[in-house]
Motif scaffolding. Sequence first.
Motif, mmCIF file in Angstrom:
data_model
loop_
_atom_site.group_PDB
_atom_site.id
_atom_site.type_symbol
_atom_site.label_atom_id
_atom_site.label_comp_id
_atom_site.label_asym_id
_atom_site.label_seq_id
_atom_site.Cartn_x
_atom_site.Cartn_y
_atom_site.Cartn_z
ATOM 1 N N ASP A 186 2.881 8.342 -20.190
ATOM 2 C CA ASP A 186 2.369 9.404 -20.461
ATOM 3 C C ASP A 186 0.811 9.701 -20.177
ATOM 4 O O ASP A 186 0.209 8.898 -20.711
ATOM 5 N N GLY A 187 0.422 10.888 -19.752
ATOM 6 C CA GLY A 187 -0.972 11.135 -19.719
ATOM 7 C C GLY A 187 -1.628 10.564 -18.560
ATOM 8 O O GLY A 187 -1.216 9.685 -17.615
ATOM 9 N N ILE A 188 -2.719 11.178 -18.248
ATOM 10 C CA ILE A 188 -3.300 10.800 -16.770
ATOM 11 C C ILE A 188 -4.685 9.992 -17.301
ATOM 12 O O ILE A 188 -5.200 9.803 -18.249
ATOM 13 N N HIS A 189 -4.752 9.087 -15.980
ATOM 14 C CA HIS A 189 -5.900 8.146 -16.095
ATOM 15 C C HIS A 189 -7.233 9.127 -15.309
ATOM 16 O O HIS A 189 -7.214 8.936 -14.098
ATOM 17 N N LEU A 190 -8.023 9.455 -15.948
ATOM 18 C CA LEU A 190 -9.140 10.117 -15.238
ATOM 19 C C LEU A 190 -10.349 9.191 -14.870
ATOM 20 O O LEU A 190 -10.833 8.517 -15.677
ATOM 21 N N VAL A 191 -10.482 9.029 -13.485
ATOM 22 C CA VAL A 191 -11.568 8.080 -12.911
ATOM 23 C C VAL A 191 -12.535 9.167 -12.406
ATOM 24 O O VAL A 191 -12.517 9.956 -11.526
ATOM 25 N N ILE A 192 -13.697 9.069 -13.141
ATOM 26 C CA ILE A 192 -14.936 9.784 -12.877
ATOM 27 C C ILE A 192 -16.086 8.753 -11.896
ATOM 28 O O ILE A 192 -16.374 7.961 -12.340
ATOM 29 N N CYS A 193 -16.291 9.324 -10.867
ATOM 30 C CA CYS A 193 -17.236 8.714 -9.790
ATOM 31 C C CYS A 193 -18.571 9.346 -9.954
ATOM 32 O O CYS A 193 -18.465 10.725 -9.445
ATOM 33 N N VAL A 194 -19.622 8.662 -10.044
ATOM 34 C CA VAL A 194 -20.881 9.233 -10.052
ATOM 35 C C VAL A 194 -21.827 8.729 -8.968
ATOM 36 O O VAL A 194 -22.069 7.476 -9.078
ATOM 37 N N HIS A 195 -22.375 9.333 -8.045
ATOM 38 C CA HIS A 195 -23.293 8.763 -6.914
ATOM 39 C C HIS A 195 -24.692 8.642 -7.478
ATOM 40 O O HIS A 195 -24.876 9.074 -8.658
ATOM 41 N N GLY A 196 -25.483 8.184 -6.537
ATOM 42 C CA GLY A 196 -26.825 7.528 -7.128
ATOM 43 C C GLY A 196 -27.844 8.701 -6.635
ATOM 44 O O GLY A 196 -27.463 9.700 -6.131
ATOM 45 N N LEU A 246 -2.932 0.835 -6.187
ATOM 46 C CA LEU A 246 -2.324 1.385 -7.586
ATOM 47 C C LEU A 246 -1.453 2.522 -7.262
ATOM 48 O O LEU A 246 -1.831 3.601 -7.997
ATOM 49 N N PRO A 247 -0.531 2.334 -6.351
ATOM 50 C CA PRO A 247 0.243 3.795 -6.207
ATOM 51 C C PRO A 247 1.189 4.342 -7.346
ATOM 52 O O PRO A 247 1.686 3.142 -8.169
ATOM 53 N N GLY A 248 1.214 5.379 -7.764
ATOM 54 C CA GLY A 248 2.198 5.681 -8.803
ATOM 55 C C GLY A 248 1.310 5.603 -10.136
ATOM 56 O O GLY A 248 1.914 5.229 -11.142
ATOM 57 N N GLY A 249 0.118 5.177 -10.109
ATOM 58 C CA GLY A 249 -0.624 4.868 -11.479
ATOM 59 C C GLY A 249 -1.175 6.109 -11.912
ATOM 60 O O GLY A 249 -1.997 6.022 -13.167
ATOM 61 N N LYS A 250 -0.561 7.306 -11.586
ATOM 62 C CA LYS A 250 -1.022 8.506 -12.524
ATOM 63 C C LYS A 250 -2.633 8.706 -12.625
ATOM 64 O O LYS A 250 -3.118 8.981 -13.594
ATOM 65 N N TYR A 254 0.822 -1.499 -0.109
ATOM 66 C CA TYR A 254 -0.149 0.073 0.076
ATOM 67 C C TYR A 254 0.960 1.214 -0.015
ATOM 68 O O TYR A 254 0.463 2.193 -0.717
ATOM 69 N N PHE A 255 1.849 1.164 0.582
ATOM 70 C CA PHE A 255 2.828 2.362 0.637
ATOM 71 C C PHE A 255 4.249 2.072 0.045
ATOM 72 O O PHE A 255 5.026 1.931 0.958
ATOM 73 N N PRO A 256 4.551 1.949 -0.969
ATOM 74 C CA PRO A 256 5.689 1.546 -1.635
ATOM 75 C C PRO A 256 6.662 2.755 -1.543
ATOM 76 O O PRO A 256 6.334 3.985 -1.641
ATOM 77 N N PRO A 257 7.730 2.359 -2.004
ATOM 78 C CA PRO A 257 9.013 3.616 -2.152
ATOM 79 C C PRO A 257 8.742 4.375 -3.257
ATOM 80 O O PRO A 257 7.746 4.052 -4.257
ATOM 81 N N GLU A 258 8.918 5.525 -3.418
ATOM 82 C CA GLU A 258 8.537 6.542 -4.604
ATOM 83 C C GLU A 258 9.141 5.854 -5.653
ATOM 84 O O GLU A 258 10.437 5.296 -5.833
ATOM 85 N N GLU A 259 8.462 5.909 -6.889
ATOM 86 C CA GLU A 259 9.004 5.405 -8.150
ATOM 87 C C GLU A 259 9.436 6.398 -8.986
ATOM 88 O O GLU A 259 9.165 7.826 -8.828
ATOM 89 N N GLU A 260 10.383 6.086 -9.975
ATOM 90 C CA GLU A 260 10.856 7.051 -11.023
ATOM 91 C C GLU A 260 9.536 7.365 -11.921
ATOM 92 O O GLU A 260 8.763 6.621 -12.209
#
Length: 313
Positions: free
Chosen positions: A44-54, A73-77, A32-38
Motif C-alpha cells: 500500500d502507498g506510493i513511492h514518490l521519487v523527486i528528481c531535481v536538476h542542477g 521496476l514495473p509495477g513498483g507503484k 522490461y515489459f512483464p505481464p500485468e501484475e495483480e
Amino acid sequence: IFYQAKEKFKKELKNEECLYSDLSVLASDLPYFPPEEEEDNVEDGIHLVICVHGLDGNSADLRLVKTFIELGLPGGKLDFLMSERNQSDTFADFDTMTDRLLDEIIQHIQLYNLSISRISFIGHSLGNIIIRSVLTRPRFRYYLNKLHTFLSLSGPHLGTLYNNSTLVSTGLWLMQKLKKSGSLLQLTFRDNTDLRKCFLYQLSQKTGLQYFKNVVLVASPQDRYVPFHSARIEMCKMALKDRHTGPVYVEMINNLLQPLVEAKDCTVIRHNVFHALPNTANALIGRAAHIAVLDSELFLEKFFLVTGLNYFK
C-alpha cells in the motif's frame, strides 16, 4: 582482450575497487515489459521519487534516469515528480530555491492526494544541495520518517572551494559576477567572510541525510565542474595542506558523515564512474563527464541494471 584491458585498468586505479563487470548478479531480473501484475501483490502507498536538476538545468534533465527506473521496476507503484519550479532561475540563492522546491513537493502531494509510503530523492549537481536544504525545513518534518533513498549524481556537497581546474573556477567566478548568482557565491564559500557562517557549512550542521535508508554518492574523477572529493564527501590533499581553510573543511566533512555513521538504518554507498569520452572541448574542461550521468544511456542502463535499482525497491 576485454579481460586484459580490465586487469590493466584495475592496476591503474589507486584504490581497491569493485568493477560492475565483476558482479555476477544483476539488480533486477524482471523483463522490461512483464505481464500485468495483480494489484494485491503491491504494498500500500506510493513511492514518490523527486528528481531535481542542477545549475541552468530543467525538468527534462533526469528523464533517462526516470525511464530506466520505471523500466527496471514495473509495477513498483512509483510516482515521479520532475521538479521544474527552479528551472527559470537556478542562479538564485539556496534559501529561495529551497522554498520553491518545498512548495512544489507539498503541492504535488496535495494536488494528487497521494498516500505515500516512501520518498526518494535524485539530484544532479547543484540540485543535491537544494534537496539537502529541503530536509532541514520544519514543513518537511512530517515526511522524514518516509525517506528511502538519496541518489546524488555529481553533487557539490563540500562546494567547489578546492577545484583543481583553474579554467572552471574562473568560469564560475565570471558567471557569478554576470548573473549576480547567490548559489554560485555560496558554493564557493564567498557568501560570508567567516567560513563557519557560510551557507554550506551551516547546512552541514543540520540533520537530514541520516533519515535515508540509502545515501548513494555517484562521482567521476573526469568531472571538473564538481570536485571528485566534494561529490564523494571526503577529504582532499589541497585541504590537508591548507592551514587556514582546511580545519573548517574537516569539520564540515565530519558534520556530514558522523550522523550517517551513527545511524543504524542508514547505508552510505559511493560509486566512482569512468566514462568513455571522445576527445572534445567538453571532455577537456570536464563538462562532458558532468553531463554524462544524465545523458549516457550506456552508463545509466548499466548502473541501474547492475546495482541502482536495488536502492528503489
